[in-house]
Design a protein around this motif. Sequence first.
Motif, short mmCIF file in Angstrom:
data_model
loop_
_atom_site.label_atom_id
_atom_site.label_comp_id
_atom_site.label_asym_id
_atom_site.label_seq_id
_atom_site.Cartn_x
_atom_site.Cartn_y
_atom_site.Cartn_z
N SER A 93 0.84 -1.19 0.00
CA SER A 93 0.00 0.00 0.00
C SER A 93 0.88 1.25 0.00
N ASN A 94 0.43 2.25 -0.70
CA ASN A 94 1.15 3.52 -0.77
C ASN A 94 0.48 4.58 0.13
N GLY A 102 6.04 2.13 -6.44
CA GLY A 102 6.25 1.34 -7.65
C GLY A 102 5.01 0.63 -8.16
N SER A 103 5.15 0.08 -9.36
CA SER A 103 4.09 -0.74 -9.95
C SER A 103 4.04 -2.09 -9.25
N ASN A 104 2.99 -2.87 -9.51
CA ASN A 104 2.90 -4.20 -8.93
C ASN A 104 4.11 -5.05 -9.32
N ALA A 105 4.55 -4.96 -10.57
CA ALA A 105 5.70 -5.73 -11.03
C ALA A 105 6.97 -5.31 -10.29
N SER A 125 -3.05 -1.86 -2.91
CA SER A 125 -4.42 -1.42 -2.63
C SER A 125 -4.40 -0.40 -1.51
N THR A 126 -5.53 0.26 -1.35
CA THR A 126 -5.72 1.23 -0.28
C THR A 126 -6.21 0.48 0.95
N VAL A 127 -5.60 0.74 2.11
CA VAL A 127 -5.95 0.02 3.32
C VAL A 127 -6.56 0.91 4.40
N LYS A 128 -6.72 2.19 4.10
CA LYS A 128 -7.35 3.11 5.07
C LYS A 128 -8.16 4.15 4.30
#
Length: 193
Positions: A93-94, A102-105, A125-128
């Motif tokens: 998560s960013n 970064g990207s998923n890769a 994904s967003t977690v908050k």
Amino acid sequence: MKTGSIPRCLVGALLLAGLSVAQAAPAACPALLDHTLPRLQDEKPVNLCGYAGQVVVVVNTASYCGFTPQYKSLEALYDRYKSRGLVVLGFPSNDFGSQEPGSNAEVAAFCENTFGVKFPMFAKSTVKGSAGVNPLYQQLAQISGKTPGWNFHKYVIGRDGRFAFSAGSTTDPMGKGFVADVERLLAQPEPAK
């Protein structure tokens, strides 16, 4: 082979038909795990119901955080207890300090190349927050009353598919207290199917 409440004559018929009891009577999926989310490496959907009956450690991760070395502890925990029914699920998560840009890769390559991560990882994904939050994290926050305050917040789900406890970012996954709580959950029998 566990047959549960399936009559013996039906078990025999299923075996003759080339089906296993598990194929004929799938176990109910706990509501907390009833989500399909994209895998980090290739974004293919993974149904979390496949982790039912295991002790599940859910953790939001980031590549450029002071807690990033916890990947090593998470992998050690997973490696030590996976044969006893533990799984670690990582969710990059960013959300905190833009520490996962970064990207998923790129994240997948970092996890594998830097820490040798083998436990399942899911797409960023967003977690908050209130919009666009990962549905598993929405449920965990609602049930536990706690949202992640930073990267590497841990939620633990018992074999019964219910929230068991959470631990903040400063708790090392290989710390004595965390390991003792996980071992207590692993000692509980898997729910009947």
